[in-house]
Design a protein around this motif. Structure first.
Motif, mmCIF file in Angstrom:
data_model
loop_
_atom_site.group_PDB
_atom_site.id
_atom_site.type_symbol
_atom_site.label_atom_id
_atom_site.label_comp_id
_atom_site.label_asym_id
_atom_site.label_seq_id
_atom_site.Cartn_x
_atom_site.Cartn_y
_atom_site.Cartn_z
ATOM 1 N N MET A 1 62.454 28.715 43.639
ATOM 2 C CA MET A 1 63.404 28.574 44.746
ATOM 3 C C MET A 1 64.813 28.711 44.197
ATOM 4 O O MET A 1 65.294 27.840 43.477
ATOM 5 C CB MET A 1 63.226 27.223 45.432
ATOM 6 N N ALA A 2 65.479 29.829 44.502
ATOM 7 C CA ALA A 2 66.815 30.087 43.960
ATOM 8 C C ALA A 2 67.784 30.396 45.090
ATOM 9 O O ALA A 2 67.408 31.007 46.093
ATOM 10 C CB ALA A 2 66.764 31.265 42.985
ATOM 11 N N ALA A 3 69.025 29.966 44.913
ATOM 12 C CA ALA A 3 70.056 30.276 45.901
ATOM 13 C C ALA A 3 70.303 31.779 45.946
ATOM 14 O O ALA A 3 70.081 32.503 44.964
ATOM 15 C CB ALA A 3 71.347 29.535 45.558
ATOM 16 N N LEU A 4 70.752 32.259 47.091
ATOM 17 C CA LEU A 4 71.091 33.672 47.257
ATOM 18 C C LEU A 4 72.068 34.101 46.171
ATOM 19 O O LEU A 4 73.044 33.403 45.874
ATOM 20 C CB LEU A 4 71.685 33.892 48.647
ATOM 21 N N SER A 5 71.803 35.257 45.573
ATOM 22 C CA SER A 5 72.728 35.824 44.588
ATOM 23 C C SER A 5 73.161 37.205 45.047
ATOM 24 O O SER A 5 72.395 37.925 45.694
ATOM 25 C CB SER A 5 72.069 35.904 43.211
ATOM 26 N N PHE A 6 74.387 37.589 44.709
ATOM 27 C CA PHE A 6 74.974 38.847 45.177
ATOM 28 C C PHE A 6 75.545 39.595 43.986
ATOM 29 O O PHE A 6 76.246 39.020 43.150
ATOM 30 C CB PHE A 6 76.072 38.559 46.199
ATOM 31 N N THR A 7 75.238 40.894 43.922
ATOM 32 C CA THR A 7 75.740 41.739 42.843
ATOM 33 C C THR A 7 76.410 42.962 43.448
ATOM 34 O O THR A 7 75.830 43.622 44.317
ATOM 35 C CB THR A 7 74.584 42.204 41.925
ATOM 36 N N LEU A 8 77.617 43.265 43.003
ATOM 37 C CA LEU A 8 78.313 44.474 43.428
ATOM 38 C C LEU A 8 77.970 45.617 42.488
ATOM 39 O O LEU A 8 78.026 45.459 41.262
ATOM 40 C CB LEU A 8 79.825 44.253 43.440
#
Length: 379
Positions: A1-8
Motif C-alpha cells: 500500500m503506497a501513496a500516489l507517486s508522480f513522475t514528470l
C-alpha cells in the motif's frame, strides 16, 4: 500500500504542456489524461469492458453525492467498495459531492459545520461535513479522493468569494485531520487532492494555491472554473493556478470541457481532466471527431456510409457508419446512445494520448495550434 507517486517525463519547449505518469495501487496513469465520468458507478450507456477495450480509459470517476444516496453506503461497504461493486479494476477518483450539493440539491443551507441539503431523489434531508464526506469516500474506496469545498457560482462578488474561500480552506484542514484519524479501508492507498477556489479573482486564486501547496498533498485540483465564465477567463485563471501550484505534483482541472478547452489547458500545464460532455453530447447526437464536430441527427448523414471516424483508435468508430448511427438515433434505439458515447469518449482519450506523444516529441504547441481549428470545424 503506497501513496500516489508522480513522475514528470517531458515538458514542451514552447508551452507549459507536460507529460508524466502517476502510480496508484490500482495501476499507472499516463498524463495528460481524460477521466470518463461514472457518476453513479457507471459511465452512462458504456460498460466497463467497453471502457477498457474501446475507450482505452485509464482511470474513471465516481461521485460521492450520488453514490451516497443510491445505492447507499451499506451496499457499497458490503461489496468491498466501488471497484468490486462495479467491476472496474483500474484507478478510480471520487468527487466529494460538493458541486452537486451546491448545484443540484436545492434548498441547501451552508454553515461552518457543512452543507445541509435535500435529496433530489426523495427530498430527505442530509448533512455533508468535511468529516462525513471523508468517511463516505473511504467507504466508496476511490484511489484519489477530493476535499469537500464550496464551488462559488459565477458570477460572485468579491466579498462572497472571500468568505467562501476561507470556509473552503477551513474545511480542508478538517478533511486532512479526519483522514489522519481513519485508516485506508480496503488495504490500498486513498490519496486526498485539495481544491483551489477563489472564483474569478486572481489574488484569491493565488492565495488558495499557496495555502493548498503548503499542505504538500500528492496532487492538487483546480475547481470553480467552467461554471459559466468566458473561455478566455478560464484559460487565464487556470494558467495562473498552474503557475502557483507545485511542478512535481499532478494538476487536475475539474469539469473541463470541450476538446479544444482540454488542449489549451494542457498547454498551460494541466495534467488531468474530467467532463460529462462526451457522453452527454453523444446522447444528444453531437459527435466529436478527428475531422470536426458532427450533428448526426442532420439529414446530410442519411446516406453517408463512411465510418464515424477512421482517424482514431476505436473499433466502434471504424465499424459503424454515420448513416447507421443516424438511423439508430432517429429510431431512439438504445444502441445508438452506446455507440455515440463510446465514440466520443474514445475520441477524448485519443486526443490526450496524441497530445502526450507530441509533448514527448517536443512539438506539442505547433500540433495543438493546427489541431484546434480542425476539431472545432462544424461538419
Amino acid at each position: 500500500m503506497a501513496a500516489l507517486s508522480f513522475t514528470l517525463s517531458a515538458q514542451d519547449p514552447n508551452s507549459k504542456a507536460r507529460a508524466g505518469e502517476f502510480v496508484t495501487d490500482h495501476g499507472t496513469v499516463q498524463t495528460p489524461i481524460f477521466m470518463p465520468v461514472g457518476t453513479v458507478g457507471s459511465v452512462k450507456a458504456v460498460s466497463q469492458q467497453q471502457l477498457k477495450e474501446e475507450v482505452k480509459a485509464e482511470i474513471i470517476l465516481g461521485n460521492t453525492y450520488h453514490l451516497y444516496l443510491r445505492p447507499g453506503l451499506e451496499v457499497l461497504e458490503a461489496a468491498g467498495g466501488l471497484h468490486k461493486f462495479n467491476g472496474w479494476d483500474g484507478p478510480i477518483l471520487t468527487d466529494s459531492g460538493g458541486y452537486q450539493v451546491f448545484s443540484l440539491a436545492g434548498n441547501r443551507k451552508l454553515t461552518e459545520d457543512g452543507a445541509l441539503f435535500q435529496s433530489h431523489i426523495d427530498g430527505s434531508k442530509h448533512l455533508f461535513s468535511p468529516e462525513s464526506v471523508m468517511d463516505i469516500q473511504r467507504i466508496i474506496g476511490g484511489d484519489i479522493i477530493m476535499a469537500f469545498d464550496e464551488c462559488p457560482p459565477y458570477p460572485s462578488d468579491y466579498a462572497y468569494a472571500r468568505k467562501s474561500l476561507d470556509l473552503t480552506h477551513r474545511w480542508l484542514d478538517r478533511c486532512f485531520k479526519r483522514l489522519d484519524e481513519t485508516p485506508d479501508k480496503y488495504g490500498y492507498s486513498q490519496n486526498l487532492f485539495p481544491i483551489v477556489q477563489g472564483s474569478t479573482f486572481g489574488d484569491l486564486r493565488k492565495e488558495s494555491c499557496a495555502y493548498i501547496s503548503s499542505k504538500n498533498a500528492v496532487g492538487n485540483a483546480i475547481g470553480g472554473l467552467s461554471v459559466g465564465e468566458p473561455e478566455e477567463m478560464m484559460y487565464e485563471l487556470a494558467g495562473l493556478c498552474c503557475e502557483n501550484l507545485p511542478e512535481n505534483k499532478p494538476r487536475y482541472l475539474m469539469g473541463v470541457g470541450t476538446p479544444w478547452n482540454i488542449l489549451e489547458n494542457i498547454s498551460l500545464g494541466v495534467d488531468m481532466f474530467d467532463c460529462v460532455m462526451p457522453t452527454r453530447n453523444g446522447r444528444n447526437a453531437m459527435l466529436f471527431t478527428s475531422r470536426g464536430v458532427i450533428n448526426i441527427d442532420n439529414k446530410k448523414w442519411e446516406k453517408d456510409f463512411s465510418p464515424i471516424d477512421d482517424g482514431i483508435d476505436c473499433t466502434f468508430s471504424h465499424y459503424y457508419s454515420k448513416a447507421y448511427l443516424r438511423h439508430l438515433v432517429k429510431a431512439k434505439e438504445i444502441l445508438g446512445l452506446t455507440i455515440a458515447s463510446v465514440h466520443n469518449l474514445a475520441f477524448y482519450l485519443w486526443l490526450v494520448k496524441e497530445a502526450r506523444k507530441h509533448i514527448l516529441a517536443g512539438d506539442f504547441n505547433s500540433w495543438k495550434n493546427e489541431m484546434i481549428p480542425i476539431i472545432k470545424t462544424r461538419l
